[in-house]
Design an enzyme around this catalytic site. Sequence first.
Site, PDB file in Angstrom:
ATOM      1  CB  THR A 242      -5.453   4.440   9.601  1.00 53.75           C
ATOM      2  OG1 THR A 242      -5.229   3.449   8.611  1.00 53.75           O
ATOM      3  CG2 THR A 242      -5.503   3.688  11.127  1.00 53.75           C
ATOM      4  CB  THR A 243      -9.332   1.614   7.270  1.00 56.55           C
ATOM      5  OG1 THR A 243      -9.103   2.256   6.370  1.00 56.55           O
ATOM      6  CG2 THR A 243     -10.790   1.109   7.191  1.00 56.55           C
TER       7      THR A 243
ATOM      8  NE  ARG B 212      -8.152   7.563   4.742  1.00 51.44           N
ATOM      9  CZ  ARG B 212      -9.212   7.066   5.598  1.00 51.44           C
ATOM     10  NH1 ARG B 212     -10.191   7.859   5.822  1.00 51.44           N
ATOM     11  NH2 ARG B 212      -9.061   6.130   6.352  1.00 51.44           N
TER      12      ARG B 212
ATOM     13  NE  ARG C 130       8.133  20.953   3.582  1.00 47.97           N
ATOM     14  CZ  ARG C 130       9.121  21.237   3.814  1.00 47.97           C
ATOM     15  NH1 ARG C 130       9.959  21.663   2.710  1.00 47.97           N
ATOM     16  NH2 ARG C 130       9.717  21.383   4.687  1.00 47.97           N
TER      17      ARG C 130
ATOM     18  CG  HIS D  70      -8.233   4.110   1.372  1.00 43.79           C
ATOM     19  ND1 HIS D  70      -8.216   4.132   2.431  1.00 43.79           N
ATOM     20  CD2 HIS D  70      -9.547   4.618   0.604  1.00 43.79           C
ATOM     21  CE1 HIS D  70      -9.484   4.237   2.970  1.00 43.79           C
ATOM     22  NE2 HIS D  70     -10.223   4.870   1.673  1.00 43.79           N
TER      23      HIS D  70
ATOM     24  CG  ASN E  37      -1.808   1.264   1.405  1.00 44.54           C
ATOM     25  OD1 ASN E  37      -1.376   2.426   1.137  1.00 44.54           O
ATOM     26  ND2 ASN E  37      -2.999   0.984   1.777  1.00 44.54           N
TER      27      ASN E  37
ATOM     28  CD  GLU F 177      -7.558   0.205   1.400  1.00 40.17           C
ATOM     29  OE1 GLU F 177      -6.288   0.119   1.295  1.00 40.17           O
ATOM     30  OE2 GLU F 177      -8.043   0.876   2.594  1.00 40.17           O
TER      31      GLU F 177
ATOM     32  N   GLY G 161       1.270  -1.253   4.341  1.00 43.69           N
ATOM     33  CA  GLY G 161       1.693  -0.029   3.943  1.00 43.69           C
ATOM     34  C   GLY G 161       2.528   0.871   4.886  1.00 43.69           C
TER      35      GLY G 161
ATOM     36  NE  ARG H  52      -7.599  11.195   5.562  1.00 41.81           N
ATOM     37  CZ  ARG H  52      -8.004  10.826   6.746  1.00 41.81           C
ATOM     38  NH1 ARG H  52      -7.227  10.182   7.506  1.00 41.81           N
ATOM     39  NH2 ARG H  52      -9.166  11.071   7.070  1.00 41.81           N
ATOM     40  CG  HIS H  53      -3.364   8.891   1.631  1.00 46.36           C
ATOM     41  ND1 HIS H  53      -4.451   8.107   1.040  1.00 46.36           N
ATOM     42  CD2 HIS H  53      -3.621   8.525   2.939  1.00 46.36           C
ATOM     43  CE1 HIS H  53      -5.088   7.431   1.642  1.00 46.36           C
ATOM     44  NE2 HIS H  53      -4.698   7.566   2.936  1.00 46.36           N
TER      45      HIS H  53
ATOM     46  CG  HIS I 170      -5.194  -1.500   9.525  1.00 51.80           C
ATOM     47  ND1 HIS I 170      -4.764  -0.996  10.683  1.00 51.80           N
ATOM     48  CD2 HIS I 170      -5.865  -0.505   8.759  1.00 51.80           C
ATOM     49  CE1 HIS I 170      -5.015   0.142  10.589  1.00 51.80           C
ATOM     50  NE2 HIS I 170      -5.587   0.460   9.577  1.00 51.80           N
ATOM     51  N   GLY I 171      -1.922  -2.591  10.168  1.00 50.80           N
ATOM     52  CA  GLY I 171      -0.655  -2.387  11.247  1.00 50.80           C
ATOM     53  C   GLY I 171       0.164  -3.527  11.017  1.00 50.80           C
TER      54      GLY I 171
ATOM     55  CG  ASP J  75      -3.195   4.704   0.666  1.00 52.54           C
ATOM     56  OD1 ASP J  75      -3.272   4.490  -0.435  1.00 52.54           O
ATOM     57  OD2 ASP J  75      -3.916   4.249   1.665  1.00 52.54           O
ATOM     58  CG  HIS J  76       0.992   6.209   4.783  1.00 53.27           C
ATOM     59  ND1 HIS J  76       0.080   7.291   5.094  1.00 53.27           N
ATOM     60  CD2 HIS J  76       0.305   5.069   5.078  1.00 53.27           C
ATOM     61  CE1 HIS J  76      -0.912   6.892   5.649  1.00 53.27           C
ATOM     62  NE2 HIS J  76      -0.871   5.408   5.958  1.00 53.27           N
TER      63      HIS J  76
ATOM     64  CD  GLU K 295      -6.871  -6.119   3.268  1.00 53.72           C
ATOM     65  OE1 GLU K 295      -7.167  -6.159   2.147  1.00 53.72           O
ATOM     66  OE2 GLU K 295      -6.412  -5.416   3.964  1.00 53.72           O
TER      67      GLU K 295
END
Length: 252
Positions: free
Chosen positions: A104-105, A49, A22, A47, A11, A74, A220, A53-54, A198-199, A13-14, A155
């Site tokens: 986060t989700t 959203r 920036r 994802h 993932n 996602e 991710g 946001r990302h 997740h995580g 996203d980040h 998932e």
Amino acid sequence: MSAPHLRLGVNIDHAATVRNARGGAHPDPVRAALVAIAAGADGITAHLREDRRHIRDEDMARLKREISKPLNFEMAATDEMVAIALHTRPHASCLVPEKRSERTTEGGLDVVGGHDHLKLVAAELARAGVRVSLFIEPSLEALEAARSIGAPVVELHTGSWCDALFHGEAEKADHEFGRIRVAAARAAELGIECHAGHGLDFDTARKIAGLPQIVELNIGHFLIGEAIFVGMPEAIARMRAAMDEGRRQASR
Ligand code: PXP
């Protein structure tokens, strides 16, 4: 019996989160996806959203055009996202709950309360050739609802397990892992392909790789964070090695 290959979905996203901090174009999440694939990722997850946001719309379009491995889109089950997914035609869509206020989700879908709506959305995406996955809590009730919705894939949300480990709550962690183990076995009985995410980090990925019914992990935040220290290819190689080690133990 040997367990099936465990795919690694990365993932990205980040990478977009850092870019957006920036307001420019660097680091490019599509480049992160290409590097991840070159390093051994089996697929890419992003994802989109509601608040962008990302990942942004253009990122999703570019991912679809530029990557050579399956794209997992996602998304919340909203009219806006369904329209974008139908236009983008990703390999798969993972339907997730979405709250603006969350970092986060935070949990799985309300597959019982949202059953009828999710069934309609899943059918619409499936008609367009998109493989639908439902992000659910690792519970038998959620699995039954997923079966009734007609999703070919679920998932399992691993966040409660990973949080319990992070907070040093060993008993709770064991309980949560037990729920994941039971849910993965039940998914297989129901003929539903089982993913998890997740995580996850190296240790939790190694451990969950021991569940032979799980065929894909989506990871991710940890990988993007680890890439800061060792670079993306090395972070992915280490994750692949952890997953393979866990899988080998499962096959013994
Ligand atoms: N799978 C799903 C459905 C998610 O919503 C997320 C977080 O966006 C992940 C996997 C990846 O979680 P993490 O970033 O904590 O590895």
